[in-house]
Design an enzyme around this catalytic site. Sequence first.
Site, PDB file in Angstrom:
ATOM      1  N   LEU A  49       0.628  -1.218   0.065  1.00  0.00           N
ATOM      2  CA  LEU A  49      -0.075  -0.034  -0.014  1.00  0.00           C
ATOM      3  C   LEU A  49       0.998   1.310  -0.084  1.00  0.00           C
ATOM      4  O   LEU A  49       1.821   1.298   0.872  1.00  0.00           O
ATOM      5  CB  LEU A  49      -0.881  -0.125   1.396  1.00  0.00           C
ATOM      6  N   ASP A  50       0.544   2.216  -0.751  1.00  0.00           N
ATOM      7  CA  ASP A  50       1.267   3.487  -0.775  1.00  0.00           C
ATOM      8  C   ASP A  50       1.036   4.214   0.702  1.00  0.00           C
ATOM      9  O   ASP A  50       0.010   3.962   1.456  1.00  0.00           O
ATOM     10  CB  ASP A  50       0.772   4.536  -1.848  1.00  0.00           C
ATOM     11  N   PRO A  51       2.150   5.051   0.951  1.00  0.00           N
ATOM     12  CA  PRO A  51       2.078   5.804   1.976  1.00  0.00           C
ATOM     13  C   PRO A  51       0.916   6.656   1.960  1.00  0.00           C
ATOM     14  O   PRO A  51       0.526   6.813   3.239  1.00  0.00           O
ATOM     15  CB  PRO A  51       3.196   6.907   2.052  1.00  0.00           C
ATOM     16  N   ALA A  53      -2.124   5.749   1.107  1.00  0.00           N
ATOM     17  CA  ALA A  53      -3.392   4.603   1.426  1.00  0.00           C
ATOM     18  C   ALA A  53      -3.337   4.057   2.807  1.00  0.00           C
ATOM     19  O   ALA A  53      -2.338   4.022   3.540  1.00  0.00           O
ATOM     20  CB  ALA A  53      -3.096   3.494   0.373  1.00  0.00           C
ATOM     21  N   ARG A 187      -4.637   4.437  -8.372  1.00  0.00           N
ATOM     22  CA  ARG A 187      -4.441   5.913  -8.674  1.00  0.00           C
ATOM     23  C   ARG A 187      -4.552   6.012 -10.148  1.00  0.00           C
ATOM     24  O   ARG A 187      -4.950   7.173 -10.721  1.00  0.00           O
ATOM     25  CB  ARG A 187      -2.782   6.076  -8.412  1.00  0.00           C
TER      26      ARG A 187
END
Length: 324
Positions: A49-51, A53, A187
């Site tokens: 997971l992206d920061p 998210a 995204r």
Amino acid sequence: MNAPRTRVQRRPVHGVLLLDKPIGLSSNQALQKAKWLLRADKAGHTGTLDPLATGVLPLCFGAATKFSQLHLDADKRYVATARLGERTSTADAEGEVVERRHVDVKPTDLQRVTAQFSGPISQLPPMHSALKKDGKALYEYAREGIEVERAPRDVVVHALSVQAEPDFDAMPTIRIDARVSKGTYIRTLGEDIGNALGCGAHLRSLRRIETGDFSAEACISLETLEAMDEQERLAQLMPVEALVANHETVTLEAEDAGRFLSGLRRRGPWPDMPHVAVFGHTPKAFLGTAHVKGGELIPVRLLSPVEIQQILQQFNATSARTTS
């Protein structure tokens, strides 16, 4: 002068922790924090997971890391908000705005893009992603201002809802609820929807609410985990076999279980099955995965006898604590 940092005494820990990843941490940072709190000597996560998210991040400890790929491949569900009329360098709120456009979107337009992006679609992986090119993550090239050629990838959007947020007239924002196959970039989905609406878009928020059979409701936060004592933290772990809950099951008696663990095939009255979770009868213990073909139980991925013994000891210690 800073005091010397206390060295954490690591230990074997086995199981699955469903973490609700907080915003601002990378998946690896969240993993390392949980690993430190549990004093675990081996750990990994299933699906980055992206920061930006938040949400479901299954963490695998010890023997569970052997089966983490099963949830890397699982379908996932996300809820995101996307700001229309603004494109950014990263397709999310962390990037710089690179284009602003007028927004003129009607409900019928949202219905159109919902249909357009449902089912099998093709995506171009974003430059700001962990996908590797020649052994180097794409985001590293992006930070250097280098655009790398990427091949589109085929993914599946199993279910999609695109709706205007209540304050849409004041700030044109849409809510995206998507259940998708592995490898889908939300995204990119948000940016592509914005482009299809003719105004561009970038994600303002992103939350993963499901991965496979695991949901956000079952997750625990790092803050809650940190407030617990050591035994309470261990009690939050699901057993290793939680990762194979959808497999067919076969239970073996002691002699066959021992031979199976040594990698030998076992014969039995089983129909052909592609995915099998194998257990020992006495004691009741998860042994590993297999498949059945032509009446033979064929090992795929096995726990070691040492891991099984450690798991039984860990379970017994946790059970004793919760029943005392």
